[in-house]
Design an enzyme around this catalytic site. Structure first.
Site, PDB file in Angstrom:
ATOM      1  CD  GLN A 104       7.428  19.738   3.219  1.00 45.04           C
ATOM      2  OE1 GLN A 104       7.190  18.890   2.381  1.00 45.04           O
ATOM      3  NE2 GLN A 104       8.548  19.744   3.904  1.00 45.04           N
ATOM      4  CG  ASN A 105       4.532  19.750   9.573  1.00 48.69           C
ATOM      5  OD1 ASN A 105       4.714  18.888   8.726  1.00 48.69           O
ATOM      6  ND2 ASN A 105       5.436  20.048  10.488  1.00 48.69           N
ATOM      7  CG  ASP A 107       1.291  20.277  13.166  1.00 44.19           C
ATOM      8  OD1 ASP A 107       1.667  21.473  13.214  1.00 44.19           O
ATOM      9  OD2 ASP A 107       2.071  19.337  12.969  1.00 44.19           O
ATOM     10  CG  HIS A 122       0.666  20.781   2.343  1.00 39.28           C
ATOM     11  ND1 HIS A 122       1.719  19.984   2.717  1.00 39.28           N
ATOM     12  CD2 HIS A 122       0.808  20.979   1.010  1.00 39.28           C
ATOM     13  CE1 HIS A 122       2.456  19.706   1.639  1.00 39.28           C
ATOM     14  NE2 HIS A 122       1.925  20.300   0.605  1.00 39.28           N
ATOM     15  CB  ALA A 243      15.786  11.269  11.829  1.00 39.35           C
ATOM     16  CD  GLU A 244      16.161   8.093   7.647  1.00 42.94           C
ATOM     17  OE1 GLU A 244      15.428   7.865   6.681  1.00 42.94           O
ATOM     18  OE2 GLU A 244      16.342   7.302   8.596  1.00 42.94           O
ATOM     19  CB  ALA A 261      14.044  18.634  15.160  1.00 42.88           C
TER      20      ALA A 261
END
Ligand SMILES: [Zn+2]
Length: 278
Positions: A104-105, A107, A122, A243-244, A261
């Site tokens: 979904q990044n 970059d 995206h 992370a959660e 990660a």
């Protein structure tokens, strides 16, 4: 927090699987210093997301590129580099243990890390696309044109207007990305979900589709028609590295490895390499 047992379990699952895909989101890139656009220091506290819609772009591409110049300087000043999580996924592909990354990044860091099979929901901010002929160019070229006063920057081939090759708000997700990610999700036997709560469509659907495998007669255009009752036992295994806990945890994912990660994936990789005899 994660345990060594969980790392070993994930490595064993990876070695035992044949068709593995990774689904990644913002969480994998925040460790590279990419700001979460929606966070409290996020870019959307400085800029209005409404100015970055597809229709606004088409109305006034020159204005868009002026903002983009400012933003670009900001993003370039961060000089994001792939982190250990990106690099571990690239190595898994090299080992034949990762068919593709669905991300979904925007970059482009998975490609920088070395992954060759990357499905981008995206798009990618490192490229621009001509809205007339569809030709793609490096983003730097368009920024150079814009900073020399060519607003909006235009295509070298046909003089059409250049647009970032990232999906703007309200702009539809590229069909090939939807079709291919759906195909990969339906055919995989292991999905590794990294750094995403997977609540946003269409990423949210993919772990469920993987889990149920052929349980959906699916079209990505909103018409899901379950052929039979959900039977999660027949589908792929889904491992979450987040992370959660997320809405997937305990329902769709088989287990969550909780933590960074950039720490967890290299540890899993090391164990995979050990099991494969490297
Ligand atoms: Zn063109």
């Amino acid at each position: 927090m994660y345990t060594e047992e969980e790392i070993k379990k994930a490595a064993k699952d990876i070695v035992g699987a044949e068709k593995i895909v990774a689904l990644t989101g913002a969480g994998i890139s925040t460790e590279s210093g990419i700001p979460d656009f929606r966070g409290t220091d996020g870019l959307w506290t400085k800029y209005d997301p409404d100015d970055f819609t597809y229709s606004k772009f088409l109305q006034d591409p020159a204005k868009y590129w002026k903002m983009s110049l400012e933003l670009g300087e900001l993003l370039l000043s961060l000089e994001p580099k792939p982190n250990l999580a990106h690099l571990a996924l690239a190595r898994l592909e090299e080992l034949g243990k990762l068919r593709c990354v669905i991300t979904q990044n925007v970059d482009g860091l998975h490609q920088v890390a070395g992954n060759t099979e990357v499905i981008e929901f995206h798009g990618n901010l490192r490229r621009v696309v001509c809205i007339a002929c569809g030709e793609r160019f490096p983003h730097d070229l368009a920024m150079e044109k814009a900073s020399n006063g060519e607003l909006p920057p235009r295509c070298d081939k046909c003089k059409g207007i250049l647009k970032p090759d990232a999906v703007l708000f309200e702009e539809p997700i590229p069909r090939y990305a939807l079709d291919r990610s759906l195909e990969e999700a339906r055919n995989c036997d292991l999905m590794i979900v990294v750094g995403t709560s997977a609540v946003v469509y269409p990423a949210a659907e993919l772990p469920r589709i993987a889990k149920e495998r052929d349980g959906y007669h699916a079209s990505f255009f909103g018409l899901y028609q379950p052929r039979r009752v959900m039977d999660y036992k027949k589908g792929a295994k889904v491992i979450e590295i987040n992370a959660e806990p997320t809405p997937l945890t305990g329902i769709v994912s088989d287990y969550l490895i909780e933590g960074k990660a950039g720490e967890i994936l290299p540890k899993i990789l090391k164990e995979v390499e050990r099991l494969l005899g490297f």
